[in-house]
Design an enzyme around this catalytic site. Structure first.
Site, PDB file in Angstrom:
ATOM      1  CG  ASN A   4      -1.866   1.149   1.249  1.00  0.00           C
ATOM      2  OD1 ASN A   4      -2.025   1.878   0.276  1.00  0.00           O
ATOM      3  ND2 ASN A   4      -2.519   1.326   2.371  1.00  0.00           N
ATOM      4  CB  SER A  56      -6.601   4.164  -7.462  1.00  0.00           C
ATOM      5  OG  SER A  56      -7.548   5.209  -7.551  1.00  0.00           O
ATOM      6  CE1 TYR A  69      -2.972   7.975  -6.317  1.00  0.00           C
ATOM      7  CE2 TYR A  69      -5.006   8.048  -7.589  1.00  0.00           C
ATOM      8  CZ  TYR A  69      -4.285   7.578  -6.502  1.00  0.00           C
ATOM      9  OH  TYR A  69      -4.878   6.718  -5.617  1.00  0.00           O
ATOM     10  CB  ILE A 102     -11.776   5.386   0.521  1.00  0.00           C
ATOM     11  CG1 ILE A 102     -12.003   4.283  -0.508  1.00  0.00           C
ATOM     12  CG2 ILE A 102     -11.839   4.864   1.952  1.00  0.00           C
ATOM     13  CD1 ILE A 102     -13.344   3.602  -0.461  1.00  0.00           C
TER      14      ILE A 102
END
Length: 164
Positions: A4, A56, A69, A102
């Site tokens: 992670n 993601s 990203y 989230i």
């Protein structure tokens, strides 16, 4: 092993500097690769293991002002699939989790209530943002024997956002 890593900030594709591009790719993709490679070497010797990568929804669809990203998390998606192919014969399962929006204690400190409410109304069929436990349960499942025949998958946890 849960892999992670993630950093992100809003920045137009026209304004991303080489330093900013490298920083996000280094943390989100390169770091994930090097850690996974080292643990995979141990798992290959043991002939078993599970590697779970944090990707993601941004690795599956684009989002304006997050090119660096998006590229990093898209790389995590394909890294996951490639590792699953290469390591499966050694008894190692490799999967990824692709969370959507989230809210965490850290994000709530910067989330504008009006923005969040509008985002949920417009984009999330379940009518709420996700919570860390929504994602944790998916990781627990993928690590368990209940997922013993699941590898190379990228499980989306987004309240239906990508269903649009």
């Amino acid at each position: 092993m849960v892999n992670n890593a993630g950093i992100a900030w809003e920045e137009s594709v026209l304004d991303i500097t080489p330093e900013n591009w490298r920083r996000i790719i280094d943390v989100n993709l390169n770091g994930m690769f090097w850690v996974a490679q080292e643990i995979a070497k141990v798992m290959v010797r043991q002939r078993e293991g599970v590697i779970l990568n944090m990707a993601s929804t941004n690795g599956l669809v684009g989002e304006a002002k997050y090119a660096h990203y998006n590229a990093s998390k898209g790389g995590v998606v394909l890294l996951t699939k490639t590792m699953a192919i290469e390591l499966g014969a050694s008894g190692i399962r490799v999967n990824a989790v692709c969370p959507g929006y989230i809210q965490t204690p850290m994000s709530e400190a910067i989330d504008d209530t009006e923005f969040v409410d509008q985002y949920v109304r417009d984009k999330i069929p379940l009518g709420r943002t996700g919570k860390p436990n929504d994602v944790a349960g998916v990781f627990a499942f993928l690590a368990s024997e209940d997922a013993a025949f699941v590898t190379g998958e990228c499980l989306v946890v987004d309240g239906g956002q990508l269903a649009f």
